[in-house]
Design an enzyme around this catalytic site. Structure first.
Site, PDB file in Angstrom:
ATOM      1  N   TYR A  51      -1.686   0.335  10.328  1.00 50.75           N
ATOM      2  CA  TYR A  51      -1.690  -0.298   9.007  1.00 50.75           C
ATOM      3  C   TYR A  51      -0.435   0.080   8.216  1.00 50.75           C
ATOM      4  CZ  TYR A  51      -3.369  -1.291   4.236  1.00 50.75           C
ATOM      5  OH  TYR A  51      -3.508  -1.752   2.957  1.00 50.75           O
ATOM      6  N   SER A  64       0.839  -1.203   0.000  1.00 51.53           N
ATOM      7  CA  SER A  64       0.000   0.000   0.000  1.00 51.53           C
ATOM      8  C   SER A  64       0.868   1.243   0.000  1.00 51.53           C
ATOM      9  CB  SER A  64      -0.887   0.011   1.243  1.00 51.53           C
ATOM     10  OG  SER A  64      -1.503   1.279   1.399  1.00 51.53           O
TER      11      SER A  64
END
Length: 236
Positions: free
Chosen positions: A82, A69
């Site tokens: 995250y 990501s």
């Protein structure tokens, strides 16, 4: 018998796609357990699976494709748990890419934009997570930031969900290319606007980068304790 041994055996491709996040909040407001869960799924899950399958991948001179990501490259507001796990994953895969080169294994990382998958775009899920977070916060922390601060983060995130792309074909095409191309890219960036985002991240000053990420994603309001200080100063 000799012919059987000359047929290459093993595994041609591994796609690490598991990704987990259920917290949208400042790092200070995110329970330590949430950081651990993200690391367990996003980092250790991929590490364990990759290490377990490496003997087969080495036999075939195969491919490893890992979905990471942009949050692992940039400090997105309210995504510390995250993002930190994805940052660790990115470095791990870069290390594997370098170390496995002599074996003929090619390693690619996919860094997608925001796509609609699973619960990532379910407002009811995120509202429930917000309520659980508020209920779990120590009183002093809740006083310092304010419940309205957490509410506003959640409101902005639910608004951001509207930019999520439903058509996953760009991501699937990147994964396919990583598995099948003669010379796959080291990094793939499927999704709109990522070129501009990475340009800003790489070439502009920190304060511009922070402003951009807040404008693009979430721009938290001032915590309650700081609002009170400003109010008191105004009276003086």
């Amino acid at each position: 018998h000799l012919f059987e041994h000359s047929i290459p055996t093993g595994l041609w491709g591994l796609v690490n796609n598991a990704g987990f996040n259920d917290t949208i909040a400042d790092a200070e407001l995110s329970p330590l357990g949430k950081f651990r869960t993200c690391m367990e799924v996003n980092f250790f899950g991929s590490l364990e699976l990759t290490k377990g399958l490496l003997p087969l991948l080495r036999s075939a001179g195969g491919r490893i494709v890992t979905v990471s990501s942009p949050a692992g490259d940039m400090p997105f507001p309210c995504l510390a748990a995250y993002g930190a796990s994805k940052a660790a994953l990115g470095l791990l895969m870069d290390t594997f890419r370098s170390e496995l080169q002599p074996w003929g294994i090619k390693v690619s990382i996919i860094l997608p934009g925001y796509y609609k998958t699973g619960t990532t775009c379910d407002p009811a899920f995120w509202n429930l997570q917000k309520q659980r977070l508020v209920a779990s916060l120590p009183q002093e922390l809740l006083q310092a930031y304010g419940e309205d601060y957490v509410e506003e983060i959640n409101r902005q995130f639910i608004q951001f969900m509207k930019v999520a792309v439903e058509d996953l074909s760009a991501v699937v095409n990147s994964i396919t290319d990583g598995l099948l191309a003669a010379n796959p890219a080291v990094r793939y960036y499927p999704g709109q606007g990522l070129g501009l985002m990475y340009f800003i991240h790489r070439y502009l000053p920190y304060f511009v980068r922070d402003l951009f990420l807040k404008g693009f994603f979430i721009n938290p309001k001032l915590p309650r304790a700081l609002r009170q200080e400003h109010h008191s100063e105004g009276k003086v």
